[in-house]
Motif scaffolding. Structure first.
Motif, PDB file in Angstrom:
ATOM      1  N   ARG A  15       0.852  -1.178   0.000  1.00 42.97           N
ATOM      2  CA  ARG A  15       0.000   0.000   0.000  1.00 42.97           C
ATOM      3  C   ARG A  15       0.897   1.239   0.000  1.00 42.97           C
ATOM      4  N   THR A  36     -16.820  -7.682   2.633  1.00 43.03           N
ATOM      5  CA  THR A  36     -15.874  -7.297   3.678  1.00 43.03           C
ATOM      6  C   THR A  36     -14.582  -8.091   3.499  1.00 43.03           C
ATOM      7  N   LEU A  52     -11.776  -3.795   5.641  1.00 41.45           N
ATOM      8  CA  LEU A  52     -12.022  -2.868   4.547  1.00 41.45           C
ATOM      9  C   LEU A  52     -13.277  -3.330   3.824  1.00 41.45           C
ATOM     10  N   SER A  53     -14.103  -2.369   3.438  1.00 37.77           N
ATOM     11  CA  SER A  53     -15.295  -2.726   2.665  1.00 37.77           C
ATOM     12  C   SER A  53     -14.910  -3.003   1.223  1.00 37.77           C
ATOM     13  N   LYS A  54     -15.821  -3.605   0.508  1.00 37.48           N
ATOM     14  CA  LYS A  54     -15.582  -3.935  -0.888  1.00 37.48           C
ATOM     15  C   LYS A  54     -15.338  -2.670  -1.700  1.00 37.48           C
ATOM     16  N   ILE A  55     -16.083  -1.606  -1.401  1.00 34.64           N
ATOM     17  CA  ILE A  55     -15.944  -0.360  -2.158  1.00 34.64           C
ATOM     18  C   ILE A  55     -14.572   0.269  -1.901  1.00 34.64           C
ATOM     19  N   GLU A  56     -14.164   0.309  -0.621  1.00 35.45           N
ATOM     20  CA  GLU A  56     -12.858   0.897  -0.286  1.00 35.45           C
ATOM     21  C   GLU A  56     -11.712   0.119  -0.940  1.00 35.45           C
ATOM     22  N   PHE A  57     -11.822  -1.188  -0.865  1.00 36.07           N
ATOM     23  CA  PHE A  57     -10.770  -1.998  -1.466  1.00 36.07           C
ATOM     24  C   PHE A  57     -10.733  -1.829  -2.985  1.00 36.07           C
ATOM     25  N   SER A  58     -11.900  -1.795  -3.629  1.00 35.72           N
ATOM     26  CA  SER A  58     -11.951  -1.660  -5.091  1.00 35.72           C
ATOM     27  C   SER A  58     -11.325  -0.345  -5.539  1.00 35.72           C
ATOM     28  N   GLU A  59     -11.605   0.731  -4.801  1.00 33.42           N
ATOM     29  CA  GLU A  59     -11.016   2.024  -5.168  1.00 33.42           C
ATOM     30  C   GLU A  59      -9.491   1.983  -5.081  1.00 33.42           C
ATOM     31  N   ASP A  60      -8.976   1.444  -3.987  1.00 32.66           N
ATOM     32  CA  ASP A  60      -7.517   1.364  -3.849  1.00 32.66           C
ATOM     33  C   ASP A  60      -6.910   0.404  -4.863  1.00 32.66           C
ATOM     34  N   THR A  65      -3.156   1.976  -5.728  1.00 32.76           N
ATOM     35  CA  THR A  65      -2.649   2.297  -4.398  1.00 32.76           C
ATOM     36  C   THR A  65      -2.325   1.028  -3.636  1.00 32.76           C
TER      37      THR A  65
END
Length: 746
Positions: A15, A36, A52-60, A65
């Motif tokens: 990261r 999750t 981490l949520s699915k959305i947060e992980f997908s963005e990174d 990142t």
């Protein structure tokens, strides 16, 4: 754009933070609905799992990142993934059934039994913070250890891949091997027998000033002095761990008590640390850098990379042949040792090119050998009575494996651009990196040079021993014939090791002879076979330089050359115009090639074309017409040396000249003081025409050439005219009348 697939469980990810900091995390768990994800920082000693949520992980993940770190071919991947693996047992294996490492296995089983109740509950239970604490408390009570220990075991289990061997104690990573120890005043290490009997004399720790004394003694007496370890230890004690006794009138070292001196074991430890800590430095100081590089340097070698076909890589090297040859012009005299530069094909170990010369092993000899290897050698071999079409074939390689000295950086760039060659250069004093050509040269020396008359041996000749110079039989041409004939024989009948044969060759029944491997490669793997026009090859191998365009021609090494292209495009006139106008643009330079052995011609390279134009030396430099650039460079160096030698003589002459001028000026100044006395500046600045006319007439008589024709026994003004009386007055001339005429005033 195709979306990247999600990483698998236990994948290590990198990261990137906003400040550029890198953090490494391991993916521990993904929920059934993939909404999750659970991670842990693998290098944080107090890390706790986080979600981490699915959305947060997908963005990174899409923004790069967060990237998977599974490429072990990079330095980062090797280092990080090695630290993320479970520790090894002492026997080097990762199996828990090893017969060694009993302490590690016992610690592993204890930790595994302590975590079993937690792991049996499933990841959905022990990965949830609210449910993990009751499980840890229950496991600690059952195992009889603290909750802190259970947390440490669980953290290690999660960080190192969620396997049983993650709990193996990392004993190999503990301790301070190779690191300086911190001393607290107590004697470190195992107590000696003397220390066990009397703790007050247990010995000393080698620190600070004591270590400096040991290193100084080791360097002085062992490394540079060449003494044995026992002698060096004794001399070090006498120098640095003793007092002087002058009772007898001379100093006698009185050693300190044993418990105040370093032991021999400590001395040997520091001797090993000092000497072998940097073995290369020690050997360099002992035998010198040159001998170390040639004889004592460790032979690491190069990876055994199989070339794919003939002509892919040519390996080149040069040698001085220790044989006395007869002079080709007058065989009654001897010449110095010849030099030979050769090229060997890396695919077949076949001799492909050679240059035999008296010149030094430099770019010139290397380029001639490369030209010989890449061009058809039929005419060249015919000069020596050898007719072999297979030996005469020449192909341009794709790569050259050479030393760094023969081809300067500028020449490498030039050849690479025009011939499409890649270069593999090795540092000096590393013959092990070109073992193929070194071995071939050794075989050549054993087969040919050792059996020829006039060959020098390795040892020096003792007085009265026969001088091998008297056995010289060959000229350079005859030696070249013998060399070519030997190479031809080795190509046909020198049996190589089976390492040169691959699976395809073995299947086709190829025997390990250079010519047979070469012929098979030309038939089955001809992709590297390149044929180049002889003119283009020769032009590309010539050294390159920059010639300056001047108003008089092309200037190269202070010599002027004429070019037809320069005349047609009016280079000289444009340069003269640039100089006249004082343009700020610098002079123009053009790229030329030249033959080091011919100074009368340059070869102007046409930009964007594989052609050239011959430029000839101008007439006012015809003194160098029959010279070479090598001779001219030597002459230039000699002229500079003569100029430096004569500089003092010129300065002395200038000093004499300046002294004479100053003396003459001082003498005239003293005389003028007499004539200037009583006269004003205006009077001294007036020209007296009558006096100037008188001096002019006197000078005419002194400078008249007719005085040289008068015999020495006659008076200088004797004439044949009749003697005139003293009262005679000559009639006025026209000029006298003109001068006497009064001027008309306005």
């Amino acid at each position: 754009m195709t979306a990247q697939p999600w990483p698998a469980i236990n994948t290590v990810l990198r990261r990137l933070g906003e400040d550029g900091e890198r953090r490494y995390e391991r993916l521990l768990w993904i929920s059934h609905d993939s909404e999750t994800l659970l991670f842990i920082n693998v290098f944080d000693p107090f890390a706790q799992p986080f979600f981490l949520s699915k959305i947060e992980f997908s963005e990174d993940w899409q923004a790069d990142t967060l990237t998977a770190l599974q490429d072990e071919n990079t330095a980062e991947g090797v280092e990080v993934l090695a630290r993320c693996r479970p520790p090894l047992f002492f026997n080097g294996g990762a199996a828990a059934t090893s017969n060694e490492g009993d302490a590690q296995r016992r610690a592993l089983e204890t930790a595994w039994l302590g975590l079993t109740p937690i792991l049996d509950a499933g990841p959905e239970q022990y990965l949830q913070p609210s449910k993990r604490r009751p499980l840890i408390r229950s496991a600690a009570l059952k195992a009889g250890v603290s909750e802190k220990t259970i947390r440490r075991w669980l953290r290690t289990y999660l960080q190192l891949g969620q396997t049983k061997n993650a709990l193996v104690p990392a004993y190999a990573r503990r301790g301070g091997k190779g690191k300086p120890r911190e001393y607290t005043g107590r004697k470190l290490g195992r107590p000696s027998v003397r220390g066990q009997l009397n703790p007050e004399v247990e010995g000393i720790n080698v620190t600070g000033r004591t270590a400096e004394k040991l290193v100084l003694g080791i360097n002085r007496h062992y490394i540079r002095g060449g003494r044995t370890p026992e002698q060096a230890y004794q001399a070090t004690l006498e120098d640095s761990f003793s007092d002087e006794d002058w009772t007898g009138g001379y100093p006698v070292p009185v050693l300190w008590p044993a418990h105040r001196c370093p032991t021999k074991t400590q001395f040997l430890y520091w001797m090993k640390k000092t000497k072998y800590g940097d073995l290369a430095k020690h050997l360099t100081q002992t035998v010198g850098e040159r001998r170390y590089g040639r004889e004592l340097r460790p032979h690491m070698g190069r990876d055994k990379r199989r070339v794919s076909g003939p002509g892919e890589v040519y390996v080149g090297d040069g040698m001085v042949v220790p044989i006395h040859l007869l002079n080709g012009i007058n065989p009654a005299f001897l010449n110095r040792f010849p030099k030979v530069y050769v090229f060997v094909d890396a695919f077949s170990a076949r001799w492909v090119g050679v240059c035999v010369t008296y010149e030094n092993l430099n770019y010139h000899s290397a380029k001639l050998a490369l030209y010989n290897a890449a061009s058809d050698k039929t005419d060249f071999l015919a000069r020596y009575g050898i007719h072999d079409a297979e030996f005469a074939a020449g192909y341009l390689p794709s790569k050259l494996h050479i030393d760094g000295g023969e081809f300067a950086n500028g020449q490498i760039r030039h050849i690479a651009e025009h011939l499409g060659l890649a270069f593999m250069q090795d540092p000096p004093y590393r013959p092990d990196l070109k073992g193929l050509v070194e071995g071939a040269i050794s075989s050549l020396k054993r087969m040919l040079v050792a059996r020829l008359d006039g060959t020098e041996r390795s040892r020096k000749r003792t007085p009265g021993e026969h001088d091998v110079k008297l056995d010289a039989r060959f000229t350079l041409d005859e030696f070249t014939w013998a060399l070519l004939r030997t190479m031809q024989h080795m190509n046909k009948f020198r049996r190589l090791s089976l390492d040169f044969l691959d699976e395809d060759m073995l299947r086709d029944g190829v025997q390990p002879f250079p010519d047979e491997i070469w012929a098979w490669g030309l038939t089955h793997r001809p992709q590297h076979r390149r044929v180049v026009d002889a003119t283009e090859l020769a032009l590309s191998l010539l050294p390159v330089g920059k010639a300056r365009v001047t108003s008089s021609g092309l200037s190269y090494k202070n010599n002027m050359y004429w070019s037809q292209r320069g005349d047609d495009e009016q280079w000289w006139g444009r340069e003269r115009e640039r100089e006249y106008k004082g343009s700020r643009t610098g002079p123009r330079y053009v790229e030329v090639s030249y033959d080091p052995w011919r100074m009368d011609q340059l070869y102007l390279r046409i930009p964007g074309e594989q052609t050239h134009e011959i430029c000839t030396l101008k007439d006012h430099h015809s003194a160098f017409q029959a010279r070479s650039f090598v001779d001219y460079d030597e002459w230039t160096v000699n002229q500079k040396a003569l100029k430096q030698e004569g500089e003092q003589h010129i300065r002395q002459g200038t000093a004499n000249y300046n002294a004479d001028l100053q003396h003459q000026a001082a003498r005239v100044e003293g005389r003028l003081q007499v004539h200037r006395a009583g006269r004003s500046k205006a009077a001294r600045a007036t020209v007296d025409a009558a006096l100037q006319a008188s001096e002019k007439a006197l000078r005419r008589e002194e400078d008249a050439l007719s005085t040289i024709l008068v015999p020495s026994d006659e008076p200088p003004h004797a004439t044949s005219h009749p003697q005139r009386s003293a009262g005679y007055i000559a009639p006025p001339t026209f000029m006298d009348l003109l001068r006497s005429t009064p001027r008309r005033t306005k």
